[in-house]
Design an enzyme around this catalytic site. Structure first.
Site, PDB file in Angstrom:
ATOM      1  N   THR A  12       0.809  -1.220   0.000  1.00 14.01           N
ATOM      2  CA  THR A  12       0.000   0.000   0.000  1.00 14.01           C
ATOM      3  C   THR A  12       0.841   1.268   0.000  1.00 14.01           C
ATOM      4  O   THR A  12       0.301   2.369   0.128  1.00 14.01           O
ATOM      5  CB  THR A  12      -0.939   0.058   1.225  1.00 14.01           C
ATOM      6  OG1 THR A  12      -0.119   0.165   2.387  1.00 14.01           O
ATOM      7  CG2 THR A  12      -1.842  -1.153   1.312  1.00 14.01           C
ATOM      8  N   GLY A  13       2.143   1.132  -0.134  1.00 16.76           N
ATOM      9  CA  GLY A  13       3.014   2.305  -0.067  1.00 16.76           C
ATOM     10  C   GLY A  13       3.034   3.095  -1.359  1.00 16.76           C
ATOM     11  O   GLY A  13       2.336   2.788  -2.338  1.00 16.76           O
ATOM     12  N   TYR A  14       3.896   4.106  -1.367  1.00 17.34           N
ATOM     13  CA  TYR A  14       3.990   5.047  -2.488  1.00 17.34           C
ATOM     14  C   TYR A  14       4.319   4.325  -3.799  1.00 17.34           C
ATOM     15  O   TYR A  14       3.655   4.539  -4.817  1.00 17.34           O
ATOM     16  CB  TYR A  14       5.056   6.099  -2.157  1.00 17.34           C
ATOM     17  CG  TYR A  14       5.192   7.150  -3.218  1.00 17.34           C
ATOM     18  CD1 TYR A  14       4.236   8.156  -3.355  1.00 17.34           C
ATOM     19  CD2 TYR A  14       6.267   7.137  -4.087  1.00 17.34           C
ATOM     20  CE1 TYR A  14       4.352   9.124  -4.337  1.00 17.34           C
ATOM     21  CE2 TYR A  14       6.397   8.102  -5.077  1.00 17.34           C
ATOM     22  CZ  TYR A  14       5.434   9.091  -5.196  1.00 17.34           C
ATOM     23  OH  TYR A  14       5.553  10.033  -6.171  1.00 17.34           O
ATOM     24  N   ILE A  15       5.321   3.447  -3.774  1.00 17.46           N
ATOM     25  CA  ILE A  15       5.677   2.772  -5.025  1.00 17.46           C
ATOM     26  C   ILE A  15       4.980   1.412  -5.122  1.00 17.46           C
ATOM     27  O   ILE A  15       4.690   0.931  -6.222  1.00 17.46           O
ATOM     28  CB  ILE A  15       7.216   2.646  -5.202  1.00 17.46           C
ATOM     29  CG1 ILE A  15       7.583   2.424  -6.671  1.00 17.46           C
ATOM     30  CG2 ILE A  15       7.848   1.557  -4.329  1.00 17.46           C
ATOM     31  CD1 ILE A  15       7.205   3.538  -7.606  1.00 17.46           C
ATOM     32  N   ARG A  35       0.090  -5.376   6.289  1.00 13.98           N
ATOM     33  CA  ARG A  35       0.147  -5.591   7.736  1.00 13.98           C
ATOM     34  C   ARG A  35      -1.243  -5.407   8.351  1.00 13.98           C
ATOM     35  O   ARG A  35      -1.963  -4.480   7.965  1.00 13.98           O
ATOM     36  CB  ARG A  35       1.085  -4.570   8.410  1.00 13.98           C
ATOM     37  CG  ARG A  35       2.540  -4.750   8.121  1.00 13.98           C
ATOM     38  CD  ARG A  35       3.308  -3.524   8.571  1.00 13.98           C
ATOM     39  NE  ARG A  35       2.736  -2.333   7.961  1.00 13.98           N
ATOM     40  CZ  ARG A  35       2.530  -1.185   8.581  1.00 13.98           C
ATOM     41  NH1 ARG A  35       2.866  -1.040   9.837  1.00 13.98           N
ATOM     42  NH2 ARG A  35       2.009  -0.148   7.951  1.00 13.98           N
ATOM     43  N   LYS A  44      -5.688   3.288   3.222  1.00 19.57           N
ATOM     44  CA  LYS A  44      -5.042   2.027   2.836  1.00 19.57           C
ATOM     45  C   LYS A  44      -6.085   0.940   2.556  1.00 19.57           C
ATOM     46  O   LYS A  44      -5.958   0.171   1.615  1.00 19.57           O
ATOM     47  CB  LYS A  44      -4.097   1.540   3.943  1.00 19.57           C
ATOM     48  CG  LYS A  44      -2.770   2.271   3.964  1.00 19.57           C
ATOM     49  CD  LYS A  44      -1.810   1.650   4.968  1.00 19.57           C
ATOM     50  CE  LYS A  44      -0.567   2.507   5.108  1.00 19.57           C
ATOM     51  NZ  LYS A  44       0.629   1.863   4.600  1.00 19.57           N
ATOM     52  N   LYS A 132      20.339  -1.262   2.679  1.00 16.51           N
ATOM     53  CA  LYS A 132      20.024  -1.968   1.426  1.00 16.51           C
ATOM     54  C   LYS A 132      21.203  -2.852   1.002  1.00 16.51           C
ATOM     55  O   LYS A 132      21.008  -3.960   0.505  1.00 16.51           O
ATOM     56  CB  LYS A 132      19.654  -0.971   0.324  1.00 16.51           C
ATOM     57  CG  LYS A 132      18.291  -0.321   0.535  1.00 16.51           C
ATOM     58  CD  LYS A 132      17.921   0.662  -0.577  1.00 16.51           C
ATOM     59  CE  LYS A 132      16.535   1.268  -0.329  1.00 16.51           C
ATOM     60  NZ  LYS A 132      16.086   2.169  -1.393  1.00 16.51           N
TER      61      LYS A 132
HETATM   62  N1  LIG Z   1      14.343   6.459  -6.055  1.00 14.07           N
HETATM   63  C1  LIG Z   1      13.543   7.282  -5.429  1.00 14.07           C
HETATM   64  O1  LIG Z   1      13.404   8.456  -5.824  1.00 14.07           O
HETATM   65  C2  LIG Z   1      12.752   6.785  -4.260  1.00 14.07           C
HETATM   66  C3  LIG Z   1      11.808   7.630  -3.635  1.00 14.07           C
HETATM   67  C4  LIG Z   1      11.071   7.122  -2.577  1.00 14.07           C
HETATM   68  C5  LIG Z   1      11.280   5.815  -2.132  1.00 14.07           C
HETATM   69  N2  LIG Z   1      12.216   5.035  -2.758  1.00 14.07           N
HETATM   70  C6  LIG Z   1      12.448   3.651  -2.303  1.00 14.07           C
HETATM   71  O2  LIG Z   1      11.282   2.860  -2.592  1.00 14.07           O
HETATM   72  C7  LIG Z   1      11.086   1.877  -1.570  1.00 14.07           C
HETATM   73  C8  LIG Z   1       9.653   2.003  -1.021  1.00 14.07           C
HETATM   74  O3  LIG Z   1       9.478   3.322  -0.532  1.00 14.07           O
HETATM   75  P1  LIG Z   1       8.025   4.007  -0.427  1.00 14.07           P
HETATM   76  O4  LIG Z   1       8.254   5.484  -0.321  1.00 14.07           O
HETATM   77  O5  LIG Z   1       7.145   3.451  -1.484  1.00 14.07           O
HETATM   78  O6  LIG Z   1       7.568   3.456   0.993  1.00 14.07           O
HETATM   79  P2  LIG Z   1       6.352   3.990   1.921  1.00 14.07           P
HETATM   80  O7  LIG Z   1       5.226   4.437   1.084  1.00 14.07           O
HETATM   81  O8  LIG Z   1       6.892   4.962   2.924  1.00 14.07           O
HETATM   82  O9  LIG Z   1       5.982   2.666   2.737  1.00 14.07           O
HETATM   83  C9  LIG Z   1       5.821   1.428   2.081  1.00 14.07           C
HETATM   84  C10 LIG Z   1       5.138   0.441   2.993  1.00 14.07           C
HETATM   85  O10 LIG Z   1       5.993   0.098   4.084  1.00 14.07           O
HETATM   86  C11 LIG Z   1       5.157  -0.533   5.041  1.00 14.07           C
HETATM   87  N3  LIG Z   1       5.453  -0.065   6.408  1.00 14.07           N
HETATM   88  C12 LIG Z   1       5.276   1.151   6.913  1.00 14.07           C
HETATM   89  N4  LIG Z   1       5.599   1.157   8.226  1.00 14.07           N
HETATM   90  C13 LIG Z   1       5.977  -0.084   8.539  1.00 14.07           C
HETATM   91  C14 LIG Z   1       6.394  -0.705   9.737  1.00 14.07           C
HETATM   92  N5  LIG Z   1       6.460  -0.046  10.892  1.00 14.07           N
HETATM   93  N6  LIG Z   1       6.732  -2.001   9.698  1.00 14.07           N
HETATM   94  C15 LIG Z   1       6.639  -2.680   8.538  1.00 14.07           C
HETATM   95  N7  LIG Z   1       6.218  -2.137   7.367  1.00 14.07           N
HETATM   96  C16 LIG Z   1       5.893  -0.850   7.379  1.00 14.07           C
HETATM   97  C17 LIG Z   1       3.700  -0.173   4.733  1.00 14.07           C
HETATM   98  O11 LIG Z   1       3.087  -1.337   4.190  1.00 14.07           O
HETATM   99  P3  LIG Z   1       1.575  -1.803   4.518  1.00 14.07           P
HETATM  100  O12 LIG Z   1       0.930  -0.719   5.342  1.00 14.07           O
HETATM  101  O13 LIG Z   1       1.001  -1.969   3.154  1.00 14.07           O
HETATM  102  O14 LIG Z   1       1.720  -3.084   5.250  1.00 14.07           O
HETATM  103  C18 LIG Z   1       3.876   0.918   3.702  1.00 14.07           C
HETATM  104  O15 LIG Z   1       2.780   1.006   2.825  1.00 14.07           O
HETATM  105  C19 LIG Z   1      12.172   2.134  -0.519  1.00 14.07           C
HETATM  106  O16 LIG Z   1      13.234   1.224  -0.707  1.00 14.07           O
HETATM  107  C20 LIG Z   1      12.634   3.549  -0.803  1.00 14.07           C
HETATM  108  O17 LIG Z   1      13.984   3.813  -0.433  1.00 14.07           O
HETATM  109  C21 LIG Z   1      12.941   5.489  -3.811  1.00 14.07           C
END
Ligand SMILES: NC(=O)c1ccc[n+]([C@@H]2O[C@H](COP(=O)([O-])OP(=O)(O)OC[C@H]3O[C@@H](n4cnc5c(N)ncnc54)[C@H](OP(=O)(O)O)[C@@H]3O)[C@@H](O)[C@H]2O)c1
Length: 311
Positions: A12-15, A35, A44, A132
């Site tokens: 359910t996250g951003y990506i 979760r 979500k 990572k």
């Molecule tokens: N290249 C870029 O520009 C860029 C930008 C942003 C992120 N990224 C990378 O993309 C990846 C995903 O990032 P995102 O921004 O998509 O993530 P996000 O939206 O912040 O979170 C992704 C998911 O992580 C889970 N989560 C949150 N808190 C948690 C906890 N306490 N314990 C376990 N799971 C938890 C949740 O899943 P559920 O609620 O669905 O269970 C949430 O939906 C990361 O590796 C990040 O470094 C890259």
């Protein structure tokens, strides 16, 4: 039609949502782990319902519930984890379960950014990269088959914000003035989030990507900051007032100045690596894999057309 059954973890996250949607669009039987705590977040839950309506199977399973996780893993072939970079260590629970399940053909750890093995990382922004790297080494040591995705800069996060530190995290383009990193001539690579989903899903059944890093670098999305600013100026029909932030100033005024909150200093360290050191753009070797070469049929979003959305 996608052949492999895919489980998206932390969907359910951003990506994560883009990965789920792309897996469904490409016809993969798509399983989604969420979760149980996420059930308290109405947005979500609505997103999960949209996944279900589009054909995904939903599993409200905690990563702490090892036995349930192993049962879930036994029903799929490929696992893509998109957990937040603040919780990357949660992946060790997943990796242990993958090892026990023993049937997973490919694991995608939560990466989707710079190739973390290429260069040293600068504190205080280094933790997410070193986490990572450690996950990569664990996956390799356990003999788990993998694909690492290096998706470079997410457009939504970085393109309209023009990597400005003040204000940090303003996701619309500047109106009057812009601070340019260095001389503005370092090449940056931009990727629309939807296309990150599409290319990632394309790689699932592709044997060329097994135990490899796939770089996302479509040619029209390699732009220097000067080129990015010039495109924006042409869209709005006016010149921005420009100032230039040298590497020395970036360190002295932001990375090393503890008056700033941790997030600003960490973001500044990332900006040093990307906009000054130029970590995203390097010469590919003959064996390196690039997504727009592997999947030329994808009509990817250009950085220019993305900026157009803000006019
Ligand atoms: N290249 C870029 O520009 C860029 C930008 C942003 C992120 N990224 C990378 O993309 C990846 C995903 O990032 P995102 O921004 O998509 O993530 P996000 O939206 O912040 O979170 C992704 C998911 O992580 C889970 N989560 C949150 N808190 C948690 C906890 N306490 N314990 C376990 N799971 C938890 C949740 O899943 P559920 O609620 O669905 O269970 C949430 O939906 C990361 O590796 C990040 O470094 C890259």
């Amino acid at each position: 039609m996608g052949e492999n059954r895919v489980l998206v973890v932390s969907a359910t996250g951003y990506i994560g949502r883009h990965i789920v949607n792309a897996c469904l669009e490409q016809g993969h039987p798509t399983f989604v782990q969420v979760r149980p705590e996420a059930a308290r977040d109405v947005e979500k839950v609505q997103l999960v319902l949209s996944f279900r309506r589009a054909g995904a199977k939903i599993f409200w399973v905690s990563l702490d519930d090892h036995d349930e996780l192993v049962k879930l893993l036994k029903q799929v072939d490929v696992v893509i984890c998109t957990v937040s970079h603040f919780h990357l260590d949660e992946q060790y629970k997943l990796i242990n379960a993958i090892k026990e399940a023993g049937n997973i053909k490919k694991f995608y750890p939560s990466e989707f950014g710079t190739d973390v093995d290429r260069n040293p990382h600068i504190p205080p922004g280094d933790k997410l990269f070193t986490d990572k790297v450690a996950i990569r080494r664990t996956v390799e040591a356990l003999g788990i088959p993998y694909t690492y995705i290096s998706a470079n800069c997410f457009m939504g996060f970085f393109l309209p914000s023009f990597a400005q530190l003040e204000p940090l995290c303003k996701f619309v383009p500047p109106g009057d003035s812009v601070v340019i990193h260095g001389d503005g001539n370092v090449k940056i690579v931009w990727m629309a989030e939807k296309d990150i989903g599409t290319y990632t899903a394309k790689s699932i059944d592709d044997p060329r990507t097994l135990n490899r890093t796939v770089y996302f670098r479509p040619p029209k999305n390699v732009l220097t900051m000067n080129e990015q600013v010039a495109i924006w100026e042409s869209k709005i029909g006016k010149a921005l007032k420009k100032s230039y932030l040298s590497e020395k100033e970036l360190f002295a005024k932001y990375i090393q100045d503890e008056k700033h909150p941790w997030l600003t200093r960490a973001a500044a360290a990332h900006m040093y690596e990307i906009f000054h050191r130029g970590d995203l753009y390097f010469d590919f070797g003959p064996d390196d894999l690039e997504a727009s070469v592997l999947y030329p049929e994808v009509e990817y979003t250009t950085a220019e057309s993305y900026l157009e959305l803000f006019v």
